[in-house]
Design an enzyme around this catalytic site. Structure first.
Site, PDB file in Angstrom:
ATOM      1  N   ASP A 135       0.869  -1.191   0.000  1.00 20.11           N
ATOM      2  CA  ASP A 135       0.000   0.000   0.000  1.00 20.11           C
ATOM      3  C   ASP A 135       0.895   1.227   0.000  1.00 20.11           C
ATOM      4  O   ASP A 135       2.127   1.096  -0.088  1.00 20.11           O
ATOM      5  CB  ASP A 135      -0.967  -0.016   1.202  1.00 20.11           C
ATOM      6  N   HIS A 167      -2.891   3.069  -4.601  1.00 20.12           N
ATOM      7  CA  HIS A 167      -2.256   2.662  -3.341  1.00 20.12           C
ATOM      8  C   HIS A 167      -0.865   2.105  -3.597  1.00 20.12           C
ATOM      9  O   HIS A 167      -0.487   1.055  -3.056  1.00 20.12           O
ATOM     10  CB  HIS A 167      -3.147   1.643  -2.607  1.00 20.12           C
ATOM     11  N   GLU A 206      -9.785   2.663  -5.150  1.00 22.90           N
ATOM     12  CA  GLU A 206      -9.381   4.034  -4.839  1.00 22.90           C
ATOM     13  C   GLU A 206      -8.171   4.509  -5.648  1.00 22.90           C
ATOM     14  O   GLU A 206      -7.177   4.938  -5.085  1.00 22.90           O
ATOM     15  CB  GLU A 206      -9.084   4.140  -3.332  1.00 22.90           C
TER      16      GLU A 206
HETATM   17  C1  ACM Z   1     -10.896  -0.462   0.703  1.00 21.03           C
HETATM   18  O1  ACM Z   1     -11.385  -0.430   1.855  1.00 21.03           O
HETATM   19  N1  ACM Z   1     -10.299   0.613   0.219  1.00 21.03           N
HETATM   20  C2  ACM Z   1     -10.996  -1.637  -0.134  1.00 21.03           C
END
Ligand code: ACM
Ligand code: ZN
Length: 762
Positions: free
Chosen positions: A190, A263, A326
């Site tokens: 991440d 991420h 995201e």
């Molecule tokens: C997430 O909670 N961004 C998958």
């Protein structure tokens, strides 16, 4: 499936009938969590000696070792496996459903199983049947027949935001196995840290595994402050192989997650050439969503494919998770390389470009005989042909994917995000926000009601997620995971899930002891006093109760202009049958603060409730637009109960709205001269909660003719001076219609959270 169920029923009936010939004591609930499909208790018990014999009929070695260790560690029982005629006998049988088992305890113990996994499940059940008291171990005579409801019973762990050691991961796997979870979703990469050694790209761990600073407190607390400590860590490939084997021995498959295209800040700190701008950034120390993601150019895709090549050698799992959530498209819109890829491949927008990115990964994984799984954003721009969807932003992603005949794993944040608060108690350690009680987890059903029977076959099961921004160590991890993991286990395993109340009793009477025995730092939130506010003709009343019947609470109140009791500081002992009244009429026109503290044996620190008392308390409020059911715990009373919603966001006090325009009216019960209107709004952008655009207040003496005050900008602590007479105060709030690109929840409607409304009269 239907046929298998039929066979299971026959098989169960057979054993049940046999059992009926012995003396049936009572059909009580089993002490096994998750609850087995059939449990029948009969008269009598067996006492274990400290040295027992087990008849080993080709029991897999890892199960022998597991049983041996559990008996030794939990009950100090030694066992040997070489006996011809042991107390415990195992028998593998055929023509029964996958992963089913039975345990029949008479004067000895017979376990039948259909697969090695089910043999393991039988052993975990057997362990839970053992009662230990004053050093004497017994097991009641009973019959168990069992099999899982869902094939995907997952727990997730984010090791990027905070790193967890090999030993800590193994402890989590032990606990998962004990409650029959079988998928460990390991979130290895991440923005805040890359945690897996990749030999072709050593900088991923040399640089990407370490950050120089970390935000202190909640990321929504502006301005952010940072500690300056270097922190991080990673797993070597040998450590990963060891953990994968360890999990296999407990019948858990590890699904690695390698995040792309978003991420990816830790990877891009090591190899900035695979971003769109090529700019060097550090490994991120703040929590959130960031614009710099992988570029969609061929070099970046190849980089990810080479990483996956090594990942596949380490993880035998059929499923490989590639993230996909995201990923802001801000950079892609401005990047010449990304725009070129779009043009050359006739791609209409940046969402379709993400789909194109994922499709290349899907082709690679499919060619290697694996399956791609990703968060529900992979639906945007078109779902890749072989992709499985993990639905987290509610159920909708899962519903859409199943309707497109793709497999899904349900993990909606409403029921599955264990990083959310489990109680609104003031004593709760800092968490990301939200409010996910044990009871709510218990109601989780992975099958969305919007699916037809044919579509439900695409639902593999469900999963709870442990994001670790606010979980810095193992102690806190256990606290957030337990006992909610037991409720999740029930939702994913049980065919006959008992009601919540009996589950709660089972926890208090038995499982909490088991968790203590396993040295788990579980939350005792269900034992805390519960406070409930009620509206009565005497004013607002506080009722305190607990699951322990007739518990007495010592309640202290200070700064007391409001309470019906006359002393300025009151100490009272209440039971759950009493109500403590706040007297609106005795309060002055200004807001005054009273602090109520409630002591209970289970609480290390007393519970504190701060009540802002004023003449608005308990007044009727009517909504023209209702709060969303997800965030509507007390209805209109929440707005006028004197208790302001907590910041950073915590608990169930806030009312959450998802409409463009929100309108509600407060009745002062008589025409009064109004000095000021105060309204609380919440700003927690990371949780998709935004300040609305503006607020307009309308006044009326008769609920028919209205005067509008000027439209004002909304602020967290909104206040407007009035100096007019009115009985009715109508509040109209206009929200923004979309969360902006680049933020968590981009494109979705933001939430407007409101609490409390206070009208100061003269
Ligand atoms: C997430 O909670 N961004 C998958
Ligand atoms: Zn680019």
């Amino acid at each position: 499936m239907q046929k298998l169920r039929f066979i299971l029923s026959i098989y169960t009936i057979f054993f049940v009938s046999c059992q009926l010939f012995t003396q049936v004591k009572e059909v009580k609930q089993s002490p096994i969590i998750p609850n087995p499909t059939v449990f029948i208790q009969s008269e009598g018990e067996i006492e274990f000696s400290s040295d027992i014999a087990i008849c080993n009929l080709n029991l897999p070695l890892e199960i022998q070792i597991y049983l041996q260790n559990q008996l030794k560690d939990l009950f100090k029982i030694k066992c040997n496996f070489n006996s011809e005629n042991g107390l415990i006998q195992f028998k593998k049988i055929v023509n029964v459903p996958t992963d089913s088992y039975t345990i029949n305890i008479t004067d000895n113990i017979l376990i039948t199983y259909s697969s090695d996994a089910s043999c393991f499940y039988a052993v975990t059940s057997l362990i839970q049947l053992i009662e230990s008291q004053s050093g004497i171990n017994t097991i009641s005579k009973c019959f168990v027949s069992d099999s899982p409801k869902f094939e995907w019973r997952g727990m997730h762990l984010d090791v990027s935001r905070h790193f967890f050691t090999v030993e800590e991961v193994k402890k989590m796997l032990d606990l998962m196995a004990f409650y029959k979870f079988n998928k460990f979703h390991w979130h290895l990469t991440d923005d805040q840290g890359w945690r897996i050694e990749i030999k072709q790209f050593p900088k991923l761990t040399a640089i990407g595994a370490w950050r120089d600073s970390t935000v202190i407190g909640h990321a929504n607390t502006i301005p952010n402050q940072y500690n300056k400590q270097r922190e991080g860590g990673f797993y070597t490939q040998d450590q990963i192989k060891d953990i994968v084997k360890y999990a296999q021995n407990k019948y858990i498959t590890i699904i690695p997650e390698i995040e792309m295209p978003g991420h990816a800040r830790a990877a891009l700190a090591a190899y900035p050439e695979f971003s769109c701008t090529g700019k060097q950034h550090g490994v991120e120390g703040l929590w959130g969503v960031f614009d710099d993601i992988y570029c969609s150019k061929k070099e970046s895709i190849d980089f990810n494919l080479k990483i996956l090549e090594e990942v596949l050698t380490l993880f035998p799992s059929e499923y490989i998770h590639i993230g996909g959530d995201e990923a802001p498209k801000t950079r892609w819109k401005e990047c010449a390389n990304c725009q070129k890829v779009m043009k050359e491949n006739n791609i209409k927008d940046e969402h379709a470009l993400q789909s194109y990115f994922i499709q290349q990964i899907d082709r690679y994984l499919t060619a290697k005989g694996r399956k791609l799984i990703g968060w529900d954003e992979i639906l945007e721009g078109g779902l890749s042909p072989n992709a499985t969807v993990m639905s987290w932003r509610g159920e909708q992603g899962g519903i859409e994917a199943a309707k497109q005949k793709h497999f899904v794993v349900m993990s909606p944040s409403s029921h599955c995000y264990f990083d959310h608060y489990q109680t609104s108690s003031s004593t709760e350690p800092l968490a990301i926000g939200g409010y996910l009680t044990l009871e709510k987890v218990y109601t989780f059903n992975p099958i969305p009601s919007a699916l037809t029977a044919q579509e439900t076959v695409f639902v593999l099961g469900g999963q709870a997620n442990l994001w670790t921004e606010y979980i810095p160590n193992m102690k806190q991890l256990e606290y957030m995971m337990f006992p909610r993991a037991l409720a999740m286990a029930q939702s994913l395993w049980c065919t006959n899930k008992p009601n919540y109340k009996s589950f709660e009793n089972e926890l208090v009477n038995h499982q909490f002891r088991v968790l203590s025995l396993m040295k788990v730092n579980y939350s005792k939130a269900i034992l805390y006093p519960k406070t409930n506010l009620i509206r009565t003709n005497k004013g607002i009343g506080l009722v305190v109760s607990s699951i322990k019947q007739d518990e007495k609470f010592e309640i202290e109140m200070v700064e007391n202009p409001i309470v019906s009791y006359s002393n300025p500081s009151v100490i009272k002992t209440l039971t759950s049958k009493d109500t403590l009244f706040f007297d609106r009429l005795s309060s002055s026109n200004n807001t005054k603060l009273a602090t109520i503290t409630i002591k209970s044996d289970v609480l290390k620190k007393p519970l504190r409730i701060e009540v802002n008392t004023n003449s608005t308390i308990g007044l009727p409020v009517s909504f023209a637009t209702s709060p969303n059911v997800k965030f509507n715990n007390r209805g209109d009373l929440a707005l006028v109960d004197g208790i302001r919603g907590a910041r950073p966001w915590k608990g169930d006090e806030w009312l959450g709205f998802d409409q463009d325009t929100i309108e509600f009216t407060l009745d002062l019960l008589a025409v009064k001269k109004i000095k000021e209107c105060k309204i609380g709004f919440l700003m927690a952008n990371g949780s998709w909660i935004y300040l609305p655009k503006n607020v307009t207040i309308f006044l009326s003496k008769d609920n028919e003719h209205w005067n509008s005050l000027h439209k004002s900008k909304a602020t967290e602590y909104f206040s407007q001076f009035v100096f007019k007479k009115a009985r009715y105060v109508k509040v109209k709030v206009v929200s923004n219609s979309k969360i902006p690109e680049g933020k968590e929840g981009a494109g979705f409607h933001p939430w407007t959270f409101i609490d409390e409304i206070e009208i100061i009269t003269k």
